[in-house]
Design a protein around this motif. Sequence first.
Motif, PDB file in Angstrom:
ATOM      1  N   VAL A   1      -3.821  15.341   1.131  1.00 61.07           N
ATOM      2  CA  VAL A   1      -3.682  16.279   2.440  1.00 61.07           C
ATOM      3  C   VAL A   1      -3.157  17.237   2.038  1.00 61.07           C
ATOM      4  CG1 VAL A   1      -3.013  16.615   4.701  1.00 61.07           C
ATOM      5  CG2 VAL A   1      -3.944  14.263   4.061  1.00 61.07           C
ATOM      6  N   LEU A   2      -1.635  17.421   1.454  1.00 65.82           N
ATOM      7  CA  LEU A   2      -1.176  18.449   1.122  1.00 65.82           C
ATOM      8  C   LEU A   2      -1.849  19.460   0.108  1.00 65.82           C
ATOM      9  CD1 LEU A   2       2.524  16.948   0.631  1.00 65.82           C
ATOM     10  CD2 LEU A   2       1.374  17.898   2.910  1.00 65.82           C
ATOM     11  N   ASP A   3      -2.598  18.931  -0.996  1.00 63.69           N
ATOM     12  CA  ASP A   3      -3.038  19.786  -2.048  1.00 63.69           C
ATOM     13  C   ASP A   3      -4.261  20.431  -1.433  1.00 63.69           C
ATOM     14  OD1 ASP A   3      -1.564  18.669  -4.001  1.00 63.69           O
ATOM     15  OD2 ASP A   3      -2.971  17.286  -4.796  1.00 63.69           O
ATOM     16  N   LEU A   4      -5.053  19.642  -0.404  1.00 64.51           N
ATOM     17  CA  LEU A   4      -6.070  20.513   0.394  1.00 64.51           C
ATOM     18  C   LEU A   4      -5.750  21.617   1.410  1.00 64.51           C
ATOM     19  CD1 LEU A   4      -8.240  17.322   1.384  1.00 64.51           C
ATOM     20  CD2 LEU A   4      -9.102  19.202  -0.341  1.00 64.51           C
TER      21      LEU A   4
ATOM     22  N   ASN B   1       0.739  -1.090  -0.094  1.00 60.25           N
ATOM     23  CA  ASN B   1       0.027  -0.040   0.050  1.00 60.25           C
ATOM     24  C   ASN B   1       0.838   1.219  -0.039  1.00 60.25           C
ATOM     25  OD1 ASN B   1       0.720   0.045   2.806  1.00 60.25           O
ATOM     26  ND2 ASN B   1      -0.923   1.366   3.217  1.00 60.25           N
ATOM     27  N   ASP B   2       2.106   1.040  -0.431  1.00 65.97           N
ATOM     28  CA  ASP B   2       2.972   2.183  -0.598  1.00 65.97           C
ATOM     29  C   ASP B   2       2.442   3.289  -1.370  1.00 65.97           C
ATOM     30  OD1 ASP B   2       5.661   3.780   0.137  1.00 65.97           O
ATOM     31  OD2 ASP B   2       5.849   3.411  -1.874  1.00 65.97           O
ATOM     32  N   ALA B   3       1.860   3.088  -2.532  1.00 67.67           N
ATOM     33  CA  ALA B   3       1.397   3.970  -3.518  1.00 67.67           C
ATOM     34  C   ALA B   3       0.085   4.630  -2.860  1.00 67.67           C
ATOM     35  CB  ALA B   3       1.098   3.291  -4.927  1.00 67.67           C
ATOM     36  N   GLU B   4      -0.640   3.864  -2.373  1.00 65.81           N
ATOM     37  CA  GLU B   4      -1.712   4.466  -1.507  1.00 65.81           C
ATOM     38  C   GLU B   4      -1.412   5.620  -0.412  1.00 65.81           C
ATOM     39  OE1 GLU B   4      -5.668   3.115   1.261  1.00 65.81           O
ATOM     40  OE2 GLU B   4      -4.392   1.558   0.309  1.00 65.81           O
ATOM     41  N   LEU B   5      -0.412   5.161   0.444  1.00 69.42           N
ATOM     42  CA  LEU B   5      -0.081   6.041   1.297  1.00 69.42           C
ATOM     43  C   LEU B   5       0.645   7.578   0.825  1.00 69.42           C
ATOM     44  CD1 LEU B   5       0.955   6.266   4.392  1.00 69.42           C
ATOM     45  CD2 LEU B   5       3.241   5.518   3.472  1.00 69.42           C
TER      46      LEU B   5
ATOM     47  N   TYR C   1      -5.096   9.128   5.260  1.00 74.77           N
ATOM     48  CA  TYR C   1      -3.718   8.903   5.326  1.00 74.77           C
ATOM     49  C   TYR C   1      -3.331   8.238   6.617  1.00 74.77           C
ATOM     50  CZ  TYR C   1       1.271   9.861   6.767  1.00 74.77           C
ATOM     51  OH  TYR C   1       2.423   9.645   7.014  1.00 74.77           O
ATOM     52  N   ASP C   2      -3.930   8.445   7.841  1.00 75.34           N
ATOM     53  CA  ASP C   2      -3.740   7.683   9.118  1.00 75.34           C
ATOM     54  C   ASP C   2      -3.871   6.316   8.774  1.00 75.34           C
ATOM     55  OD1 ASP C   2      -2.488  10.058  10.302  1.00 75.34           O
ATOM     56  OD2 ASP C   2      -4.392  10.403  11.531  1.00 75.34           O
TER      57      ASP C   2
ATOM     58  N   ALA D   1       8.250  27.318   5.514  1.00 75.34           N
ATOM     59  CA  ALA D   1       9.413  26.797   5.783  1.00 75.34           C
ATOM     60  C   ALA D   1       9.609  25.492   5.714  1.00 75.34           C
ATOM     61  CB  ALA D   1      10.232  27.369   6.946  1.00 75.34           C
ATOM     62  N   VAL D   2       8.542  24.720   5.700  1.00 79.47           N
ATOM     63  CA  VAL D   2       8.678  23.301   5.516  1.00 79.47           C
ATOM     64  C   VAL D   2       8.384  22.992   4.018  1.00 79.47           C
ATOM     65  CG1 VAL D   2       7.517  21.030   6.321  1.00 79.47           C
ATOM     66  CG2 VAL D   2       7.657  23.098   7.859  1.00 79.47           C
ATOM     67  N   ASN D   3       9.287  21.911   3.615  1.00 77.87           N
ATOM     68  CA  ASN D   3       9.222  21.572   2.314  1.00 77.87           C
ATOM     69  C   ASN D   3       8.062  20.477   2.398  1.00 77.87           C
ATOM     70  OD1 ASN D   3       9.654  20.901  -0.320  1.00 77.87           O
ATOM     71  ND2 ASN D   3      11.397  19.454  -0.106  1.00 77.87           N
ATOM     72  N   ALA D   4       7.038  20.782   1.979  1.00 76.47           N
ATOM     73  CA  ALA D   4       5.520  20.271   1.979  1.00 76.47           C
ATOM     74  C   ALA D   4       5.444  19.087   0.707  1.00 76.47           C
ATOM     75  CB  ALA D   4       4.331  20.944   2.299  1.00 76.47           C
ATOM     76  N   THR D   5       6.091  18.067   0.857  1.00 75.23           N
ATOM     77  CA  THR D   5       5.971  17.059  -0.275  1.00 75.23           C
ATOM     78  C   THR D   5       5.643  16.000   0.399  1.00 75.23           C
ATOM     79  OG1 THR D   5       8.184  16.207  -0.034  1.00 75.23           O
ATOM     80  CG2 THR D   5       7.758  18.395  -1.568  1.00 75.23           C
ATOM     81  N   PRO D   6       5.313  14.713  -0.418  1.00 77.12           N
ATOM     82  CA  PRO D   6       4.991  13.447   0.236  1.00 77.12           C
ATOM     83  C   PRO D   6       6.089  12.810   0.917  1.00 77.12           C
ATOM     84  CG  PRO D   6       3.970  13.636  -1.963  1.00 77.12           C
ATOM     85  CD  PRO D   6       4.743  14.849  -1.833  1.00 77.12           C
ATOM     86  N   ALA D   7       7.373  13.500   0.503  1.00 76.59           N
ATOM     87  CA  ALA D   7       8.676  12.991   1.413  1.00 76.59           C
ATOM     88  C   ALA D   7       8.407  13.477   2.852  1.00 76.59           C
ATOM     89  CB  ALA D   7       9.850  13.557   0.689  1.00 76.59           C
ATOM     90  N   LEU D   8       7.509  14.082   3.424  1.00 71.62           N
ATOM     91  CA  LEU D   8       7.349  14.430   4.710  1.00 71.62           C
ATOM     92  C   LEU D   8       7.031  13.082   5.704  1.00 71.62           C
ATOM     93  CD1 LEU D   8       5.048  17.470   4.996  1.00 71.62           C
ATOM     94  CD2 LEU D   8       7.362  17.230   5.589  1.00 71.62           C
TER      95      LEU D   8
END
Length: 219
Positions: free
Chosen positions: A54-57, A43-47, A163-164, A95-102
């Motif tokens: 979340v980030l887009d919203l 489920n890595d892709a789903e995560l 996401y959780d 200041a936070v690089n808000a990408t899925p890498a978070l």
Amino acid sequence: MTAALISTFNVTTRPFAKTVCFIAAVFALLPAGGCGTYIAPANDAELKASLTDVLDLYSQRLRLVTQLTAIAKDNLKHGTSVLAAVASARAQIAAVNATPALANDPIAFERFDVAQRQLTEAVSALTVEAESEPRLNTDATFRALQGNLAVWATRIGSARTRYDEAAQIYNATLHTFPHNIAAKLYAEREKPLFTVSDRRPSGTLPHIDFRELRGALRV
């Protein structure tokens, strides 16, 4: 005599056979031609997709906040402190690089979550401050933005929940074979979760009462 030798051979080679099986299992985790590549849970892709939502919203909410504060700035007589709080929260988010890498950086993830909560509180305080300003209470655009922010809060809450749930499944998988072996080999860590103590039930649109908007906007 022969039977005794065979029995002794079986006993002494059994640990070796287990070791061979273990090594084979480890190499089975590596794709043919991609040696050294970590194999993520199914489920890595789903995560990643759920965190991207979340980030887009949140990004869309930030645009609404920008419009809201622009109107408030031109109409509030004593709104300097609340506008400063909004600006401070926005700066922390930027200041936070808000990408899925978070999801791979628990510290940055927590900073982002806290900054978003601070923005929610600041916008709520701004809304309360605006109640005392008749020009804002009668401004159709301002009122529409308030309503949109309340709707966005519901959407964000639902996206955070998705996401959780995906992260919990991912984390549980890391402790099952064969991913538990790969996780140790590649030092793979569990994904961080959003901590929501005051989440409103998702799917329930709030009644827009501006005197109670502090609670309606909370995410």
